[in-house]
Write an enzyme that holds these catalytic residues in place. Structure first.
Site, PDB file in Angstrom:
ATOM      1  N   HIS A  67       0.835  -1.208   0.000  1.00  0.00           N
ATOM      2  CA  HIS A  67       0.000   0.000   0.000  1.00  0.00           C
ATOM      3  C   HIS A  67       0.874   1.264   0.000  1.00  0.00           C
ATOM      4  O   HIS A  67       0.653   2.178  -0.793  1.00  0.00           O
ATOM      5  CB  HIS A  67      -0.918  -0.026   1.232  1.00  0.00           C
ATOM      6  CG  HIS A  67      -1.693   1.246   1.446  1.00  0.00           C
ATOM      7  ND1 HIS A  67      -3.005   1.389   1.052  1.00  0.00           N
ATOM      8  CD2 HIS A  67      -1.339   2.417   2.013  1.00  0.00           C
ATOM      9  CE1 HIS A  67      -3.417   2.613   1.363  1.00  0.00           C
ATOM     10  NE2 HIS A  67      -2.426   3.259   1.959  1.00  0.00           N
ATOM     11  N   GLU A  68       1.873   1.281   0.865  1.00  0.00           N
ATOM     12  CA  GLU A  68       2.728   2.475   0.959  1.00  0.00           C
ATOM     13  C   GLU A  68       3.552   2.657  -0.318  1.00  0.00           C
ATOM     14  O   GLU A  68       3.691   3.768  -0.821  1.00  0.00           O
ATOM     15  CB  GLU A  68       3.651   2.378   2.183  1.00  0.00           C
ATOM     16  CG  GLU A  68       2.928   2.303   3.528  1.00  0.00           C
ATOM     17  CD  GLU A  68       1.913   3.419   3.743  1.00  0.00           C
ATOM     18  OE1 GLU A  68       2.105   4.522   3.200  1.00  0.00           O
ATOM     19  OE2 GLU A  68       0.909   3.184   4.442  1.00  0.00           O
ATOM     20  N   HIS A 127       1.580   4.268  -3.074  1.00  0.00           N
ATOM     21  CA  HIS A 127       1.490   5.733  -3.042  1.00  0.00           C
ATOM     22  C   HIS A 127       2.651   6.348  -3.830  1.00  0.00           C
ATOM     23  O   HIS A 127       2.478   7.327  -4.551  1.00  0.00           O
ATOM     24  CB  HIS A 127       1.564   6.258  -1.598  1.00  0.00           C
ATOM     25  CG  HIS A 127       0.262   6.191  -0.848  1.00  0.00           C
ATOM     26  ND1 HIS A 127      -0.913   6.725  -1.332  1.00  0.00           N
ATOM     27  CD2 HIS A 127      -0.038   5.688   0.379  1.00  0.00           C
ATOM     28  CE1 HIS A 127      -1.890   6.536  -0.437  1.00  0.00           C
ATOM     29  NE2 HIS A 127      -1.385   5.900   0.609  1.00  0.00           N
ATOM     30  N   GLU A 158      -6.108   6.878  -1.370  1.00  0.00           N
ATOM     31  CA  GLU A 158      -6.007   5.751  -0.438  1.00  0.00           C
ATOM     32  C   GLU A 158      -6.609   4.479  -1.048  1.00  0.00           C
ATOM     33  O   GLU A 158      -6.051   3.394  -0.929  1.00  0.00           O
ATOM     34  CB  GLU A 158      -6.717   6.079   0.881  1.00  0.00           C
ATOM     35  CG  GLU A 158      -5.989   7.097   1.738  1.00  0.00           C
ATOM     36  CD  GLU A 158      -4.582   6.667   2.110  1.00  0.00           C
ATOM     37  OE1 GLU A 158      -4.282   5.466   2.110  1.00  0.00           O
ATOM     38  OE2 GLU A 158      -3.759   7.554   2.385  1.00  0.00           O
TER      39      GLU A 158
END
Ligand SMILES: [Zn+2]
Length: 277
Positions: free
Chosen positions: A143-144, A147, A207
């Site tokens: 997920h990070e 980004h 997100e």
């Protein structure tokens, strides 16, 4: 199937830069969402690198042991999988100019992880108490990293630039109301809400996109992404009673997040199987 999904995605995430004069857009890899992009990637990566070095020098880090080794191991697999995936598709590797690095911050109270532009990643020991296993940790790291791959900070900064240009003019008519809000919020948080830096709070759309791309990166790296639902259930349990409603938070609510992930898991497993080393 691909086209239907893509349409669904564009409907989901929309395009926010089509209406501007002289739009400067880039496209998010995989989701193909158009995003506003007014700053160069090398500029934001340089700024991030300086901020990361400062962070490293001021934080209590754990430099050896099983936990940091596991983080580095997941990271290495993901670096390889992401690059190999785009190369196989004949596309430009969005991580080509990344200078990957990983730190583990010794702080049990912070349940968090982040990835700065250019691939500088921090995990806090507090997060490891919730992730509990390698698959779940890979979900958070995916997920990070998503980004950064999707250049969300750059997009956020670009929007901030247009807001700043707009507010200067608008504020003349509003008699300084915007500046007053800015200062009030600033006093409470120590931040200028309109001056978004490298560590921006991301928008809800970003997100959700990071959740989706993160699942893909984790699956490509060979992890069991079904763990994502269990991870967010554990996270929700920990935050019970403290979680702000979705409309107040930039993050999707846990329930919405779990619902999204649940809907994507099978498709991602089929479409993005592990890339063999
Ligand atoms: Zn996020």
């Amino acid at each position: 199937m691909y086209n239907i999904n893509r349409r669904k995605f564009l409907g989901y995430f929309g395009c926010s830069c089509g209406s501007l004069l002289l739009p400067s857009c880039t496209t998010v890899p995989i989701t193909e969402r158009k995003q506003l992009s007014l700053i160069s990637e090398s500029r934001i990566n340089r700024q991030a690198e300086a901020a990361y070095e400062k962070f490293r020098s001021k934080s209590k880090l754990i430099l050896k042991g099983n936990q940091i080794n596991e983080i580095r191991q997941i990271g290495k697999k993901m670096e390889f999988a992401v690059s190999a995936f785009f190369e196989k598709q004949g596309k430009l590797d969005p991580t080509k100019n990344f200078g990957w690095d990983y730190v583990l911050v010794d702080n049990d109270k912070i349940v968090n992880a982040w990835c700065m532009p250019g691939g500088k990643i921090a995990v806090y020991t507090g997060l490891l108490k919730i992730t509990k296993n390698t698959d779940a940790l890979s979900i958070v790291m995916g997920h990070e990293i998503a980004h950064a791959v999707a250049r969300h900070s750059l997009e956020r900064m670009s929007h901030a630039m247009t807001i700043n240009l707009g507010t200067t003019v608008a504020d003349i008519f509003l008699g300084g109301a915007i500046n007053r809000t800015r200062n009030t919020v600033g006093q409470n948080t120590g931040l200028d809400i309109f001056q978004l830096g490298i560590m921006n709070p991301f928008g809800r759309k970003q997100e959700t996109e990071a959740d989706y791309l993160g699942l893909i990166f984790s699956s490509l790296s060979g992890y069991d992404i079904r763990e994502s639902v269990k991870l967010w259930e554990r996270m929700a349990k920990k935050n019970k009673g403290k979680e702000p409603p979705a409309f107040l938070s930039t993050h999707p609510s846990s329930a919405k997040r779990i619902e999204n992930l649940d809907g994507w898991i099978n498709e991602v497993i089929l479409k993005y199987p592990p890339i063999k080393i």
